[in-house]
Write a protein that holds these residues in place. Sequence first.
Motif, PDB file in Angstrom:
ATOM      1  N   LYS A 203     -50.713 -13.897  22.636  1.00 40.92           N
ATOM      2  CA  LYS A 203     -51.487 -14.128  21.418  1.00 40.92           C
ATOM      3  C   LYS A 203     -51.240 -15.503  20.814  1.00 40.92           C
ATOM      4  CE  LYS A 203     -50.368 -12.041  17.594  1.00 40.92           C
ATOM      5  NZ  LYS A 203     -50.062 -10.979  16.607  1.00 40.92           N
ATOM      6  N   TYR A 204     -50.188 -16.209  21.294  1.00 40.48           N
ATOM      7  CA  TYR A 204     -49.870 -17.529  20.752  1.00 40.48           C
ATOM      8  C   TYR A 204     -50.412 -18.676  21.615  1.00 40.48           C
ATOM      9  CZ  TYR A 204     -46.771 -14.701  17.926  1.00 40.48           C
ATOM     10  OH  TYR A 204     -46.279 -13.744  17.077  1.00 40.48           O
ATOM     11  N   TRP A 205     -51.205 -18.358  22.623  1.00 41.08           N
ATOM     12  CA  TRP A 205     -51.837 -19.392  23.445  1.00 41.08           C
ATOM     13  C   TRP A 205     -52.740 -20.261  22.571  1.00 41.08           C
ATOM     14  CZ3 TRP A 205     -57.010 -18.558  26.124  1.00 41.08           C
ATOM     15  CH2 TRP A 205     -57.339 -19.665  26.931  1.00 41.08           C
ATOM     16  N   ASN A 206     -52.643 -21.576  22.712  1.00 37.72           N
ATOM     17  CA  ASN A 206     -53.430 -22.466  21.853  1.00 37.72           C
ATOM     18  C   ASN A 206     -54.925 -22.368  22.122  1.00 37.72           C
ATOM     19  OD1 ASN A 206     -54.401 -24.928  23.601  1.00 37.72           O
ATOM     20  ND2 ASN A 206     -52.280 -24.586  24.215  1.00 37.72           N
ATOM     21  N   GLY A 207     -55.316 -21.824  23.274  1.00 38.50           N
ATOM     22  CA  GLY A 207     -56.732 -21.679  23.582  1.00 38.50           C
ATOM     23  C   GLY A 207     -57.472 -20.705  22.682  1.00 38.50           C
ATOM     24  N   TRP A 208     -56.746 -19.805  21.991  1.00 40.93           N
ATOM     25  CA  TRP A 208     -57.417 -18.863  21.088  1.00 40.93           C
ATOM     26  C   TRP A 208     -57.920 -19.566  19.826  1.00 40.93           C
ATOM     27  CZ3 TRP A 208     -58.396 -15.108  24.050  1.00 40.93           C
ATOM     28  CH2 TRP A 208     -57.433 -14.441  24.837  1.00 40.93           C
ATOM     29  N   ASP A 209     -57.065 -20.336  19.196  1.00 41.57           N
ATOM     30  CA  ASP A 209     -57.353 -21.088  17.969  1.00 41.57           C
ATOM     31  C   ASP A 209     -58.229 -20.326  16.972  1.00 41.57           C
ATOM     32  OD1 ASP A 209     -57.180 -23.183  16.173  1.00 41.57           O
ATOM     33  OD2 ASP A 209     -58.853 -24.290  17.047  1.00 41.57           O
TER      34      ASP A 209
END
Length: 268
Positions: A203-209
Amino acid sequence: MNRYEMAGCPVCAAEGRPVYEQRDLFCGIEGEFGQRYCGRCEMYFLSPRVREEEIGRYYPATYAPYVRRVDPGWMRRLAGLAGLTGRRRRIVEKYVRGGRILDVGCGAGEFLEQFADDHWERYATDMSGEASAAVSCEFHQGAIDQTPPPFPKMNAITLWHVFEHLYRPEAGLRNAANLLADDGVLFLAIPDLRCWERVVFGKYWNGWDPPRHVATYSLKGLSELLARAGMEIVDVVADACTSDLLALNIDFVLRGAGIQANVRRWAA
């Protein structure tokens, strides 16, 4: 008025299944957002999400794409040696050698600076009016999924990590298709759901933003939307993963734990 709304998959309108509850860890603006997964389209989308008329407050003047980077000279030299400087121009010119180019979501205008020569006639659009001061070419303020810019036919249109921000992605693709010359090419850069960072950082992947990225597309979902707009994928090219993005993932993990770290700044 309620600032949030429920939404379905932008490709098939399915309700999807809840996966994550997320916050804005990039800009630190308040709000809770729900990441959902559509099994049919193999992609993710936000629901609840910020209403489009309210999303502007999540793009402050300090939002990174609007800020022109002033890197030390040695960092630019290293980037050049690694082949990162000018990489996107090389991608474009692999398919289009010159003509008119439109950069949608131009931000600080750094990408179009690479095309300041006799081979190209440059155009730019952005939701932010502040971007107009950053580009030295014809500029239109607005969203391509609402009203297409009043420009002539383009040989190349680029959306570098813009498509995932659009509330009406199919309309955006149709408007882009209508702006393209008969032999024109559309270039889309999107977060890659197949990358190892998504698996490692979850959930902390920067791709979600969240809440700016209202959807994160799979190749399957994107292909279906392109087909509806009368286009097809001709190639898929991997972009470079930089230490800057890797450090941003670590920042998000720490911020999610309540630690206001900035690994990204000192590790860049």
